[in-house]
Motif scaffolding. Structure first.
Motif, short mmCIF file in Angstrom:
data_model
loop_
_atom_site.label_atom_id
_atom_site.label_comp_id
_atom_site.label_asym_id
_atom_site.label_seq_id
_atom_site.Cartn_x
_atom_site.Cartn_y
_atom_site.Cartn_z
N ARG A 76 0.83 -1.21 0.00
CA ARG A 76 0.00 0.00 0.00
C ARG A 76 0.85 1.25 0.00
NH1 ARG A 76 -4.18 -2.46 -1.76
NH2 ARG A 76 -5.09 -3.94 -0.34
N ARG A 77 0.48 2.20 -0.83
CA ARG A 77 1.17 3.49 -0.86
C ARG A 77 1.07 4.21 0.48
NH1 ARG A 77 -0.82 6.58 -6.15
NH2 ARG A 77 1.34 7.18 -6.54
N ALA A 78 -0.03 4.00 1.17
CA ALA A 78 -0.21 4.62 2.48
C ALA A 78 0.89 4.20 3.46
CB ALA A 78 -1.59 4.27 3.06
N GLY A 79 1.45 3.01 3.27
CA GLY A 79 2.55 2.57 4.10
C GLY A 79 3.78 3.43 3.92
N VAL A 80 4.05 3.80 2.67
CA VAL A 80 5.18 4.69 2.39
C VAL A 80 4.91 6.07 2.98
CG1 VAL A 80 6.60 5.75 0.59
CG2 VAL A 80 5.78 3.41 0.30
N ASP A 81 3.69 6.55 2.80
CA ASP A 81 3.32 7.86 3.33
C ASP A 81 3.47 7.90 4.86
OD1 ASP A 81 2.65 8.52 0.72
OD2 ASP A 81 0.50 8.24 1.03
N LEU A 82 2.94 6.87 5.52
CA LEU A 82 3.02 6.82 6.98
C LEU A 82 4.47 6.69 7.43
CD1 LEU A 82 1.63 6.81 9.72
CD2 LEU A 82 1.21 4.35 9.41
N MET A 83 5.23 5.85 6.74
CA MET A 83 6.63 5.67 7.11
C MET A 83 7.40 6.99 6.99
SD MET A 83 9.53 3.39 5.20
CE MET A 83 9.16 4.25 3.67
N CYS A 84 7.16 7.72 5.92
CA CYS A 84 7.85 9.01 5.74
C CYS A 84 7.44 10.00 6.84
CB CYS A 84 7.55 9.59 4.36
SG CYS A 84 8.37 8.68 3.03
N ALA A 85 6.17 10.03 7.19
CA ALA A 85 5.70 10.91 8.27
C ALA A 85 6.33 10.50 9.60
CB ALA A 85 4.18 10.89 8.36
N ILE A 86 6.39 9.20 9.86
CA ILE A 86 7.01 8.71 11.09
C ILE A 86 8.47 9.12 11.14
CG2 ILE A 86 7.82 6.61 12.26
CD1 ILE A 86 5.17 5.28 11.31
N MET A 87 9.17 8.89 10.06
CA MET A 87 10.61 9.17 10.06
C MET A 87 10.88 10.66 10.22
SD MET A 87 11.82 6.28 10.21
CE MET A 87 13.44 6.99 10.44
N ALA A 88 10.11 11.49 9.56
CA ALA A 88 10.32 12.95 9.67
C ALA A 88 10.06 13.42 11.10
CB ALA A 88 9.41 13.69 8.69
N ALA A 119 16.43 7.65 7.88
CA ALA A 119 15.51 8.68 7.38
C ALA A 119 15.95 9.19 6.01
CB ALA A 119 15.42 9.84 8.38
N LEU A 120 17.24 9.34 5.81
CA LEU A 120 17.75 9.76 4.49
C LEU A 120 17.47 8.70 3.44
CD1 LEU A 120 21.13 11.46 5.47
CD2 LEU A 120 19.04 12.57 4.63
N LEU A 121 17.64 7.42 3.79
CA LEU A 121 17.32 6.34 2.87
C LEU A 121 15.84 6.37 2.50
CD1 LEU A 121 18.07 3.61 1.44
CD2 LEU A 121 17.28 2.50 3.54
N VAL A 122 15.00 6.54 3.50
CA VAL A 122 13.55 6.59 3.28
C VAL A 122 13.18 7.78 2.38
CG1 VAL A 122 11.38 7.13 4.47
CG2 VAL A 122 12.88 5.34 5.35
N CYS A 123 13.75 8.93 2.67
CA CYS A 123 13.43 10.13 1.88
C CYS A 123 13.95 10.03 0.45
CB CYS A 123 14.00 11.37 2.55
SG CYS A 123 13.14 11.79 4.07
N THR A 125 14.51 7.12 -1.31
CA THR A 125 13.95 6.01 -2.09
C THR A 125 12.43 5.91 -2.00
OG1 THR A 125 14.27 4.47 -0.24
CG2 THR A 125 16.06 4.66 -1.87
N GLY A 126 11.85 6.43 -0.92
CA GLY A 126 10.41 6.32 -0.70
C GLY A 126 9.55 6.80 -1.86
N PRO A 127 9.82 7.97 -2.44
CA PRO A 127 8.99 8.43 -3.55
C PRO A 127 8.98 7.48 -4.76
CG PRO A 127 10.27 10.25 -2.68
CD PRO A 127 10.79 9.00 -2.02
N PHE A 128 10.13 6.83 -5.03
CA PHE A 128 10.19 5.89 -6.16
C PHE A 128 9.42 4.61 -5.85
CE2 PHE A 128 14.07 8.47 -6.32
CZ PHE A 128 13.87 9.07 -7.56
N VAL A 129 9.54 4.14 -4.61
CA VAL A 129 8.79 2.96 -4.19
C VAL A 129 7.30 3.27 -4.22
CG1 VAL A 129 8.32 1.41 -2.24
CG2 VAL A 129 10.68 1.99 -2.84
N ARG A 130 6.92 4.42 -3.72
CA ARG A 130 5.50 4.82 -3.69
C ARG A 130 4.91 4.87 -5.09
NH1 ARG A 130 1.70 8.71 -3.91
NH2 ARG A 130 0.31 8.90 -2.13
N ARG A 131 5.66 5.46 -6.01
CA ARG A 131 5.17 5.57 -7.39
C ARG A 131 4.98 4.18 -8.00
NH1 ARG A 131 8.92 8.99 -10.24
NH2 ARG A 131 10.15 7.13 -10.55
#
Length: 144
Positions: A76-88, A119-123, A125-131
């Motif tokens: 789920r894309r929401a997982g990437v969104d939530l993970m990014c919010a958590i990490m930030a 957090a840097l890894l997530v930021c 790579t996260g957008p590419f995984v989400r897409r």
């Protein structure tokens, strides 16, 4: 049931599956495990030196880290969104604790260094995984 959760993995590029496994693994086995351990041993206020709001935030991550990992494993894309919010927010809270409360610095805090690297890894790579997760990788339910 397993097909509904992991069926997207057969269609996704290998690197997306690898990143989701890394994300979910760190969220569950590092983040959620640490926060659950703190909850079991010390309750909602595991850090006596920290303000109540910071303790409650870190305690809530036991649930939010687990939820993000479940959403990620489900593709789920929401997982990437939530993970990014958590990490930030977790990174901001930890930087505040290190600088504002402990009056420490980045190089004296190995936990902050690891959290910043993740957090840097997530930021990065996260957008590419989400897409990629948004490209119809889920199995369609069988027609009656």
């Amino acid at each position: 049931m397993i097909d509904r959760v992991t069926g997207w993995m057969r269609k996704a590029p290998w690197w997306v599956v690898a990143m989701v496994v890394v994300y979910a693994g760190v969220l569950v086995f590092v983040g959620a495990a640490a926060h659950f351990t703190d909850l079991v041993h010390s309750g909602l206020h595991p850090y006596r030196w920290a303000p109540e709001w910071l303790n409650l935030f870190w305690s809530s991550l036991a649930v939010f880290d687990s939820l993000a990992a479940l959403l990620l494993v489900g593709g789920r894309r929401a997982g990437v969104d939530l993970m990014c919010a958590i990490m930030a927010t977790d990174l901001a809270a930890n930087w505040y604790a290190a600088y504002g409360i402990h009056h420490s610095d980045f190089f004296a805090e190995p936990g902050l260094q690891r959290l910043t690297a993740f957090a840097l890894l997530v930021c990065a790579t996260g957008p590419f995984v989400r897409r990629t997760l948004g490209r119809g990788l889920h199995l369609r339910p069988p027609r009656p």
